[in-house]
Motif scaffolding. Structure first.
Motif, mmCIF file in Angstrom:
data_model
loop_
_atom_site.group_PDB
_atom_site.id
_atom_site.type_symbol
_atom_site.label_atom_id
_atom_site.label_comp_id
_atom_site.label_asym_id
_atom_site.label_seq_id
_atom_site.Cartn_x
_atom_site.Cartn_y
_atom_site.Cartn_z
ATOM 1 N N ILE A 239 0.823 -1.213 0.000
ATOM 2 C CA ILE A 239 0.000 0.000 0.000
ATOM 3 C C ILE A 239 0.856 1.261 0.000
ATOM 4 C CG2 ILE A 239 -1.744 1.291 1.325
ATOM 5 C CD1 ILE A 239 -2.889 -1.403 2.202
ATOM 6 N N THR A 240 2.094 1.160 0.503
ATOM 7 C CA THR A 240 2.964 2.342 0.449
ATOM 8 C C THR A 240 3.217 2.767 -0.996
ATOM 9 O OG1 THR A 240 5.001 1.023 0.519
ATOM 10 C CG2 THR A 240 4.088 1.771 2.634
ATOM 11 N N ARG A 241 3.141 1.840 -1.943
ATOM 12 C CA ARG A 241 3.290 2.205 -3.354
ATOM 13 C C ARG A 241 2.106 3.059 -3.816
ATOM 14 N NH1 ARG A 241 4.528 -3.947 -5.484
ATOM 15 N NH2 ARG A 241 6.328 -4.356 -4.165
ATOM 16 N N ASP A 242 0.923 2.722 -3.316
ATOM 17 C CA ASP A 242 -0.276 3.482 -3.682
ATOM 18 C C ASP A 242 -0.228 4.884 -3.081
ATOM 19 O OD1 ASP A 242 -0.881 0.994 -4.697
ATOM 20 O OD2 ASP A 242 -2.290 0.491 -3.097
ATOM 21 N N ILE A 243 0.222 4.953 -1.815
ATOM 22 C CA ILE A 243 0.383 6.262 -1.175
ATOM 23 C C ILE A 243 1.393 7.098 -1.964
ATOM 24 C CG2 ILE A 243 1.114 7.467 0.915
ATOM 25 C CD1 ILE A 243 0.290 4.988 2.517
ATOM 26 N N ASP A 244 2.488 6.470 -2.383
ATOM 27 C CA ASP A 244 3.537 7.216 -3.069
ATOM 28 C C ASP A 244 3.038 7.795 -4.389
ATOM 29 O OD1 ASP A 244 6.271 8.127 -2.975
ATOM 30 O OD2 ASP A 244 6.676 6.749 -4.631
ATOM 31 N N VAL B 78 -5.012 0.214 10.633
ATOM 32 C CA VAL B 78 -3.791 -0.236 9.963
ATOM 33 C C VAL B 78 -3.403 0.747 8.862
ATOM 34 C CG1 VAL B 78 -2.698 -2.162 8.742
ATOM 35 C CG2 VAL B 78 -4.304 -2.627 10.571
ATOM 36 N N GLY B 79 -4.354 1.578 8.404
ATOM 37 C CA GLY B 79 -3.989 2.675 7.511
ATOM 38 C C GLY B 79 -2.984 3.610 8.170
ATOM 39 N N GLY B 80 -3.091 3.786 9.485
ATOM 40 C CA GLY B 80 -2.100 4.570 10.223
ATOM 41 C C GLY B 80 -0.741 3.886 10.228
ATOM 42 N N THR B 81 -0.743 2.558 10.357
ATOM 43 C CA THR B 81 0.508 1.814 10.273
ATOM 44 C C THR B 81 1.166 2.032 8.908
ATOM 45 O OG1 THR B 81 -0.585 0.117 11.639
ATOM 46 C CG2 THR B 81 1.564 -0.437 10.699
ATOM 47 N N CYS B 82 0.340 2.066 7.851
ATOM 48 C CA CYS B 82 0.860 2.361 6.508
ATOM 49 C C CYS B 82 1.535 3.725 6.479
ATOM 50 C CB CYS B 82 -0.268 2.345 5.484
ATOM 51 S SG CYS B 82 -1.031 0.754 5.169
ATOM 52 N N CYS B 83 0.936 4.695 7.176
ATOM 53 C CA CYS B 83 1.520 6.043 7.207
ATOM 54 C C CYS B 83 2.876 6.044 7.911
ATOM 55 C CB CYS B 83 0.562 7.016 7.900
ATOM 56 S SG CYS B 83 -0.956 7.338 6.981
ATOM 57 N N LEU C 216 9.965 5.156 4.921
ATOM 58 C CA LEU C 216 10.539 4.894 3.603
ATOM 59 C C LEU C 216 10.893 6.169 2.852
ATOM 60 C CD1 LEU C 216 8.157 2.004 2.488
ATOM 61 C CD2 LEU C 216 10.623 1.793 2.870
ATOM 62 N N TRP C 217 10.039 7.204 2.984
ATOM 63 C CA TRP C 217 10.232 8.449 2.255
ATOM 64 C C TRP C 217 10.124 9.652 3.193
ATOM 65 C CZ3 TRP C 217 7.355 4.593 -0.412
ATOM 66 C CH2 TRP C 217 7.973 4.119 -1.582
ATOM 67 N N PRO C 218 11.081 9.830 4.087
ATOM 68 C CA PRO C 218 11.006 10.942 5.036
ATOM 69 C C PRO C 218 11.009 12.304 4.354
ATOM 70 C CG PRO C 218 13.177 9.892 5.104
ATOM 71 C CD PRO C 218 12.286 9.006 4.294
ATOM 72 N N GLU C 219 11.670 12.398 3.195
ATOM 73 C CA GLU C 219 11.754 13.683 2.507
ATOM 74 C C GLU C 219 10.418 14.101 1.892
ATOM 75 O OE1 GLU C 219 12.708 10.577 -0.633
ATOM 76 O OE2 GLU C 219 12.995 10.849 1.530
ATOM 77 N N LYS C 220 9.485 13.165 1.771
ATOM 78 C CA LYS C 220 8.183 13.473 1.173
ATOM 79 C C LYS C 220 7.068 13.616 2.208
ATOM 80 C CE LYS C 220 9.057 10.794 -3.085
ATOM 81 N NZ LYS C 220 8.452 9.774 -3.993
ATOM 82 N N VAL D 249 -0.726 -7.617 16.622
ATOM 83 C CA VAL D 249 -1.332 -8.037 17.894
ATOM 84 C C VAL D 249 -0.372 -8.937 18.670
ATOM 85 C CG1 VAL D 249 -3.133 -9.541 18.835
ATOM 86 C CG2 VAL D 249 -3.741 -7.725 17.240
ATOM 87 N N LEU D 250 0.390 -9.748 17.946
ATOM 88 C CA LEU D 250 1.371 -10.640 18.575
ATOM 89 C C LEU D 250 2.722 -9.954 18.821
ATOM 90 C CD1 LEU D 250 0.730 -14.037 16.745
ATOM 91 C CD2 LEU D 250 -0.320 -13.130 18.821
ATOM 92 N N ARG D 251 2.708 -8.612 18.760
ATOM 93 C CA ARG D 251 3.878 -7.786 19.084
ATOM 94 C C ARG D 251 4.969 -7.810 18.018
ATOM 95 N NH1 ARG D 251 4.182 -5.979 24.762
ATOM 96 N NH2 ARG D 251 6.229 -5.263 24.119
ATOM 97 N N HIS D 252 4.606 -8.085 16.786
ATOM 98 C CA HIS D 252 5.548 -7.946 15.686
ATOM 99 C C HIS D 252 5.413 -6.539 15.112
ATOM 100 C CE1 HIS D 252 6.538 -12.210 15.599
ATOM 101 N NE2 HIS D 252 5.246 -12.496 15.602
ATOM 102 N N LYS D 253 6.477 -5.770 15.132
ATOM 103 C CA LYS D 253 6.459 -4.427 14.554
ATOM 104 C C LYS D 253 6.807 -4.527 13.076
ATOM 105 C CE LYS D 253 7.846 -2.370 18.957
ATOM 106 N NZ LYS D 253 8.925 -1.677 19.698
ATOM 107 N N LEU D 254 5.911 -4.059 12.236
ATOM 108 C CA LEU D 254 6.152 -4.106 10.797
ATOM 109 C C LEU D 254 7.178 -3.072 10.366
ATOM 110 C CD1 LEU D 254 2.507 -4.495 9.441
ATOM 111 C CD2 LEU D 254 4.082 -6.254 10.263
ATOM 112 N N VAL D 255 7.336 -2.017 11.172
ATOM 113 C CA VAL D 255 8.302 -0.961 10.923
ATOM 114 C C VAL D 255 8.681 -0.387 12.279
ATOM 115 C CG1 VAL D 255 6.437 0.711 10.586
ATOM 116 C CG2 VAL D 255 8.719 1.238 9.713
ATOM 117 N N HIS D 256 9.914 0.037 12.432
ATOM 118 C CA HIS D 256 10.328 0.627 13.706
ATOM 119 C C HIS D 256 10.225 2.138 13.617
ATOM 120 C CE1 HIS D 256 12.504 1.518 17.373
ATOM 121 N NE2 HIS D 256 12.378 0.229 17.700
ATOM 122 N N ALA D 257 9.562 2.726 14.605
ATOM 123 C CA ALA D 257 9.253 4.157 14.552
ATOM 124 C C ALA D 257 10.474 5.052 14.714
ATOM 125 C CB ALA D 257 8.217 4.505 15.620
#
Length: 334
Positions: free
Chosen positions: A107-112, A134-139, A145-149, A257-265
């Motif tokens: 979905i990050t490709r769609d956001i981009d 989970v849309g927030g997780t996508c954000c 991935l793209w901090p400059e944008k 839910v099982l405490r797996h972070k898809l991305v580290h903040a």
């Protein structure tokens, strides 16, 4: 709709060729936009964007509310949802055992695609975005991935992977009984067909009083339900009518839910606002506290925790938290 805004529907193309639907909602008086960042709005796990952000009932369009305050809004449907192009597999019956379609990272490709269009349209370097669930997780993932944008992210009812007490983890129907800790792919497969009773049951459960209509306008529920069906051209082919959604975001939710972070903040550098309603069972205090602890590089972190509010505060009656949330968001974005 009676709001003082203009709407326009169009598509942008993702890097891998999907036609991604956007609805633009802007104030009729464009001078109001001075100094206000464009705002992408991204839906949650099973529900397309218009049903969450642009309903044709009083107080049903958060996009129109923000646009009237000067923020140009762009409601995005990820691939497989609403008016966006669906994977070809979704034109066939769901297949148990198949991989979940449309994971969060895709979905990050769609956001981009949307971000690049908005950057070009407005002549700006970075864009703001708001994600539900989970849309927030996508954000969060996109901002890493793209901090400059990315200038601001608003995380509404979001889950991160830092812990909490949920009803879809170990021992739930979402866990594969033969492979503990794994998503139940043999049952849920690539996508699913959702009936409308899921929405009402979940919303009612959030509301802490007996008279649900005193908290939520019954016309809001009707409009939301109709928008879910309107967002899927195949909805009338089911009996009763239903709508399709990919299972990728659901699988990602299960693992968080099982405490797996898809991305580290720690990889997020923009301004961050967390909207953490007190009564919401998805966005939980312990999870948000860990998210805040990990946001060590964020330019600013605002944790807005409105008391006595639900997962649907944005669509509940204005006095049930919608008005106060709008004011807090405007202050953050400006």
């Amino acid at each position: 709709m009676a709001e003082d805004v203009t709407r326009r529907d169009f598509h942008v193309k993702s890097v891998d060729g999907y036609a991604i639907a956007l609805r633009e909602v802007r104030p009729n008086d464009r001078t109001r936009e001075a100094g206000k960042p464009p705002l992408i709005m991204l839906h949650g796990t099973r529900i397309p964007g218009l049903s969450e952000f642009d309903l044709d009932v009083p107080n049903g369009s958060f996009a129109a509310t923000m646009a009237e305050l000067g923020f140009p809004c762009y409601i995005l449907d990820a691939r497989g949802f609403g008016r966006s192009q669906r994977p070809a597999e979704m034109d066939k019956p769901p297949v148990p055992g198949k991989r979940s379609l449309v994971r969060t990272i895709e979905i990050t490709r769609d956001i981009d695609a949307a971000v690049d269009w908005i950057r070009a349209e407005f002549g700006i370097e970075a864009v703001s975005m708001m994600g539900w669930g989970v849309g927030g997780t996508c954000c969060i993932m996109y901002a890493a991935l793209w901090p400059e944008k990315t200038s601001h992210i608003v995380l509404y009812d979001t889950i991160y992977g830092g812990g909490g007490t949920y009803n879809m983890g170990r021992g739930s129907k979402w866990e594969d009984p033969d492979r503990p800790g794994r998503f139940n792919k043999p049952v849920f497969g690539n996508y699913q067909v959702n009936t409308l009773d899921l929405l009402e049951a979940h919303w009612d459960k959030q509301i802490p009083i007996e008279d649900k209509n005193a908290w939520r306008d019954p016309e809001m529920l009707k409009a939301f339900s109709q928008a879910l069906l309107d967002g899927d051209p195949a909805s009338s082919s089911y009996d009763p009518p239903a709508y399709r959604s990919p299972n990728g975001m659901l699988e990602d939710l299960f693992y968080m839910v099982l405490r797996h972070k898809l991305v580290h903040a720690c990889q997020v550098y923009c301004r961050v606002m967390i909207i953490n309603p007190e009564l919401d069972t998805l966005c939980q205090d312990s999870d948000m506290e860990e998210l805040i602890a990990d946001l060590v590089n964020a330019e600013e972190v605002v944790h807005y925790r409105p008391p006595n509010t639900t997962h649907y505060v944005m669509l509940d009656r204005p006095e049930r938290g919608r008005t106060a949330m709008t004011e807090a968001m405007v202050a953050f974005l400006t």
